[in-house]
Design a protein around this motif. Structure first.
Motif, mmCIF file in Angstrom:
data_model
loop_
_atom_site.group_PDB
_atom_site.id
_atom_site.type_symbol
_atom_site.label_atom_id
_atom_site.label_comp_id
_atom_site.label_asym_id
_atom_site.label_seq_id
_atom_site.Cartn_x
_atom_site.Cartn_y
_atom_site.Cartn_z
ATOM 1 N N ALA A 212 -1.165 -12.837 16.475
ATOM 2 C CA ALA A 212 -2.274 -13.586 17.070
ATOM 3 C C ALA A 212 -2.734 -12.934 18.369
ATOM 4 O O ALA A 212 -3.945 -12.826 18.633
ATOM 5 C CB ALA A 212 -1.853 -15.029 17.313
ATOM 6 N N GLU A 213 -1.803 -12.491 19.180
ATOM 7 C CA GLU A 213 -2.170 -11.845 20.442
ATOM 8 C C GLU A 213 -2.871 -10.509 20.187
ATOM 9 O O GLU A 213 -3.786 -10.132 20.932
ATOM 10 C CB GLU A 213 -0.925 -11.661 21.304
ATOM 11 C CG GLU A 213 -0.377 -12.986 21.832
ATOM 12 C CD GLU A 213 0.896 -12.833 22.638
ATOM 13 O OE1 GLU A 213 1.241 -13.764 23.386
ATOM 14 O OE2 GLU A 213 1.557 -11.779 22.514
ATOM 15 N N VAL B 108 -6.009 -19.097 21.108
ATOM 16 C CA VAL B 108 -5.286 -19.099 22.386
ATOM 17 C C VAL B 108 -4.386 -20.329 22.471
ATOM 18 O O VAL B 108 -3.219 -20.247 22.897
ATOM 19 C CB VAL B 108 -6.276 -19.064 23.572
ATOM 20 C CG1 VAL B 108 -5.549 -19.362 24.885
ATOM 21 C CG2 VAL B 108 -6.967 -17.711 23.646
ATOM 22 N N GLN B 109 -4.906 -21.477 22.062
ATOM 23 C CA GLN B 109 -4.111 -22.702 22.087
ATOM 24 C C GLN B 109 -2.962 -22.629 21.090
ATOM 25 O O GLN B 109 -1.847 -23.107 21.361
ATOM 26 C CB GLN B 109 -5.000 -23.912 21.773
ATOM 27 C CG GLN B 109 -4.273 -25.246 21.855
ATOM 28 C CD GLN B 109 -3.665 -25.498 23.217
ATOM 29 O OE1 GLN B 109 -4.300 -25.264 24.248
ATOM 30 N NE2 GLN B 109 -2.421 -25.974 23.240
ATOM 31 N N ALA B 110 -3.222 -22.013 19.934
ATOM 32 C CA ALA B 110 -2.168 -21.870 18.928
ATOM 33 C C ALA B 110 -1.035 -20.991 19.451
ATOM 34 O O ALA B 110 0.150 -21.285 19.238
ATOM 35 C CB ALA B 110 -2.746 -21.279 17.646
ATOM 36 N N ILE B 111 -1.385 -19.923 20.143
ATOM 37 C CA ILE B 111 -0.366 -19.032 20.717
ATOM 38 C C ILE B 111 0.477 -19.789 21.735
ATOM 39 O O ILE B 111 1.712 -19.678 21.749
ATOM 40 C CB ILE B 111 -1.033 -17.802 21.362
ATOM 41 C CG1 ILE B 111 -1.684 -16.928 20.289
ATOM 42 C CG2 ILE B 111 -0.016 -17.001 22.168
ATOM 43 C CD1 ILE B 111 -2.540 -15.812 20.852
ATOM 44 N N LYS B 112 -0.181 -20.570 22.585
ATOM 45 C CA LYS B 112 0.556 -21.342 23.590
ATOM 46 C C LYS B 112 1.510 -22.333 22.925
ATOM 47 O O LYS B 112 2.674 -22.474 23.335
ATOM 48 C CB LYS B 112 -0.415 -22.091 24.497
ATOM 49 C CG LYS B 112 0.283 -22.887 25.603
ATOM 50 C CD LYS B 112 -0.702 -23.635 26.471
ATOM 51 C CE LYS B 112 0.011 -24.333 27.636
ATOM 52 N NZ LYS B 112 1.093 -25.230 27.171
ATOM 53 N N THR B 113 1.020 -23.010 21.892
ATOM 54 C CA THR B 113 1.862 -23.981 21.193
ATOM 55 C C THR B 113 3.069 -23.296 20.558
ATOM 56 O O THR B 113 4.201 -23.800 20.628
ATOM 57 C CB THR B 113 1.046 -24.711 20.115
ATOM 58 O OG1 THR B 113 -0.048 -25.407 20.734
ATOM 59 C CG2 THR B 113 1.912 -25.714 19.360
ATOM 60 N N LYS B 114 2.829 -22.136 19.943
ATOM 61 C CA LYS B 114 3.920 -21.402 19.302
ATOM 62 C C LYS B 114 4.940 -20.909 20.332
ATOM 63 O O LYS B 114 6.149 -20.972 20.095
ATOM 64 C CB LYS B 114 3.360 -20.213 18.520
ATOM 65 C CG LYS B 114 2.577 -20.584 17.274
ATOM 66 C CD LYS B 114 3.493 -21.116 16.190
ATOM 67 C CE LYS B 114 2.756 -21.303 14.877
ATOM 68 N NZ LYS B 114 3.625 -21.894 13.826
ATOM 69 N N ILE C 35 -11.789 -10.974 18.026
ATOM 70 C CA ILE C 35 -12.514 -12.207 17.712
ATOM 71 C C ILE C 35 -13.684 -12.380 18.675
ATOM 72 O O ILE C 35 -13.512 -12.381 19.898
ATOM 73 C CB ILE C 35 -11.570 -13.423 17.792
ATOM 74 C CG1 ILE C 35 -10.462 -13.297 16.742
ATOM 75 C CG2 ILE C 35 -12.339 -14.720 17.585
ATOM 76 C CD1 ILE C 35 -9.455 -14.415 16.787
ATOM 77 N N ASP C 36 -14.874 -12.539 18.100
ATOM 78 C CA ASP C 36 -16.077 -12.745 18.904
ATOM 79 C C ASP C 36 -16.426 -14.219 19.045
ATOM 80 O O ASP C 36 -17.027 -14.629 20.042
ATOM 81 C CB ASP C 36 -17.266 -12.003 18.278
ATOM 82 C CG ASP C 36 -17.051 -10.492 18.277
ATOM 83 O OD1 ASP C 36 -16.426 -9.991 19.236
ATOM 84 O OD2 ASP C 36 -17.488 -9.827 17.318
ATOM 85 N N ASP C 37 -16.060 -15.008 18.047
ATOM 86 C CA ASP C 37 -16.388 -16.433 18.063
ATOM 87 C C ASP C 37 -15.559 -17.137 19.142
ATOM 88 O O ASP C 37 -14.330 -17.159 19.079
ATOM 89 C CB ASP C 37 -16.104 -17.047 16.687
ATOM 90 C CG ASP C 37 -16.539 -18.499 16.616
ATOM 91 O OD1 ASP C 37 -15.787 -19.354 17.114
ATOM 92 O OD2 ASP C 37 -17.618 -18.765 16.059
ATOM 93 N N GLU C 38 -16.241 -17.709 20.129
ATOM 94 C CA GLU C 38 -15.543 -18.312 21.258
ATOM 95 C C GLU C 38 -14.692 -19.511 20.843
ATOM 96 O O GLU C 38 -13.592 -19.724 21.356
ATOM 97 C CB GLU C 38 -16.549 -18.737 22.333
ATOM 98 C CG GLU C 38 -17.130 -17.585 23.124
ATOM 99 C CD GLU C 38 -16.062 -16.821 23.891
ATOM 100 O OE1 GLU C 38 -15.085 -17.460 24.359
ATOM 101 O OE2 GLU C 38 -16.184 -15.592 24.012
ATOM 102 N N GLU C 39 -15.220 -20.310 19.915
ATOM 103 C CA GLU C 39 -14.475 -21.497 19.487
ATOM 104 C C GLU C 39 -13.196 -21.099 18.764
ATOM 105 O O GLU C 39 -12.125 -21.674 19.004
ATOM 106 C CB GLU C 39 -15.354 -22.357 18.575
ATOM 107 C CG GLU C 39 -14.691 -23.669 18.177
ATOM 108 C CD GLU C 39 -15.619 -24.553 17.369
ATOM 109 O OE1 GLU C 39 -15.130 -25.565 16.823
ATOM 110 O OE2 GLU C 39 -16.824 -24.238 17.282
ATOM 111 N N LEU C 40 -13.309 -20.104 17.873
ATOM 112 C CA LEU C 40 -12.122 -19.630 17.165
ATOM 113 C C LEU C 40 -11.145 -18.979 18.132
ATOM 114 O O LEU C 40 -9.928 -19.163 18.029
ATOM 115 C CB LEU C 40 -12.524 -18.635 16.073
ATOM 116 C CG LEU C 40 -11.372 -17.985 15.291
ATOM 117 C CD1 LEU C 40 -10.496 -19.036 14.626
ATOM 118 C CD2 LEU C 40 -11.918 -16.997 14.264
#
Length: 234
Positions: free
Chosen positions: A113-114, A130-136, A120-125
Motif C-alpha cells: 500500500a505504501e 492512507v487510512q487503511a495503512i494507519k489502521t493496519k 494514485i491520482d484519485d484523492e479520495e482513494l
C-alpha cells in the motif's frame, strides 16, 4: 548461609546422579543426601508449585480489524502489487489464513500500500488508502500476538502434561529451542517497532519445531520440581 550450602550440595548431588534417568528420583536422592550431610531427619517431597496453563486458543486469539475495498477501489489499484495482495486475501484460502500467514499478509499489505500511494491520482482513494495503512499499522501488534501466542503450535510446546525435562537430554535440544526463541523475539521486537523489513521466512519452520516437541513445558515442570525440592530442603 544455609541457602548457599544447599545450593552447593545440590550441584554436587546432581553431578553424582548420572545413574538416574528421571528427574523425580534424582531430587529424592538429593533430599536424602542433604539430610545425611546435615544430620537431620529427611523431609518428604511436597506438591509442585502451581503453574498456569495456556487459556484455550479461542480465548487467546484477538480480533483483527477487517478492511474491505469496494470493487471500484480494487479495480483502481491496477498496476499496483497491492491489487494482487488484496486479491489473495479475498480468495477462498485467504479467508482461512493461519495466524502466521495472516501476519505475513498484514505486512505485505502495508508495504504494498505504501508503495502504491505515489501511483494514485484519485484523492479520495488515496485518502482511503492512507487510512487503511494507519489502521493496519495500529493493528500489527495484534497480528504479531496471534502468530505467536495465538497459535496451536505453542500449546504443544508449553503443555504441562508431558512430565519433566529428560535428565539425559542432549544440550543441543535446549540450544535449538533458545535459538528459535531468540530469533522470534527479534522478529516480534522489529514488528512492534514498525520495522517491516524483518524477514518472516523462518516463522513456519519454528512453528513446525514447536509442534514436534514439548520441551518448554517440560522445562517449566522441572523448574517447579527444583523449587519444590529446594523449599523442602530449607
Amino acid at each position: 548461609m544455609l541457602r548457599f550450602l544447599v545450593a552447593g550440595i545440590l550441584v554436587w548431588a546432581l553431578a553424582g546422579c548420572d545413574s538416574f534417568s528421571e528427574a523425580r528420583p534424582m531430587m529424592d536422592e538429593y533430599l536424602e543426601r542433604l539430610s545425611r550431610v546435615l544430620e537431620v531427619e529427611q523431609v518428604d517431597s511436597q506438591p509442585l508449585p502451581p503453574a498456569d496453563s495456556l487459556p484455550r486458543r479461542r480465548e487467546r486469539l484477538l480480533t483483527l480489524p477487517e478492511l474491505e475495498l469496494g470493487l471500484l477501489d480494487f479495480l483502481s489499484l491496477y498496476g499496483c502489487e497491492l491489487q494482487f495482495v488484496v486479491g489473495e486475501k479475498a480468495s477462498v484460502l485467504g479467508r482461512v489464513m493461519q495466524p502466521v500467514n495472516r501476519l505475513r499478509y498484514e505486512v505485505r499489505f502495508i508495504r504494498a500500500a505504501e508503495d502504491c500511494l505515489p501511483e494514485i491520482d484519485d484523492e479520495e482513494l488515496r485518502e482511503s488508502l492512507v487510512q487503511a495503512i494507519k489502521t493496519k499499522r495500529d493493528a500489527l501488534p495484534i497480528a504479531v500476538w496471534n502468530a505467536t501466542w495465538g497459535t496451536e503450535e505453542i500449546e504443544r510446546l508449553v503443555t504441562l502434561s508431558k512430565g519433566f525435562y529428560p535428565v539425559e537430554e542432549k544440550a543441543v535440544a535446549t540450544s535449538d529451542l533458545l535459538r528459535d526463541l531468540n530469533q522470534l523475539n527479534r522478529v516480534v521486537r522489529a514488528l512492534n517497532n514498525q520495522q517491516l523489513d524483518v524477514s518472516l521466512d523462518d516463522l513456519g519452520a519454528i512453528h513446525q519445531r514447536w509442534q514436534a516437541e514439548f520441551k518448554a513445558g517440560q522445562l517449566i515442570n522441572s523448574a517447579r520440581l527444583l523449587i519444590e525440592t529446594l523449599n523442602a530442603g530449607t
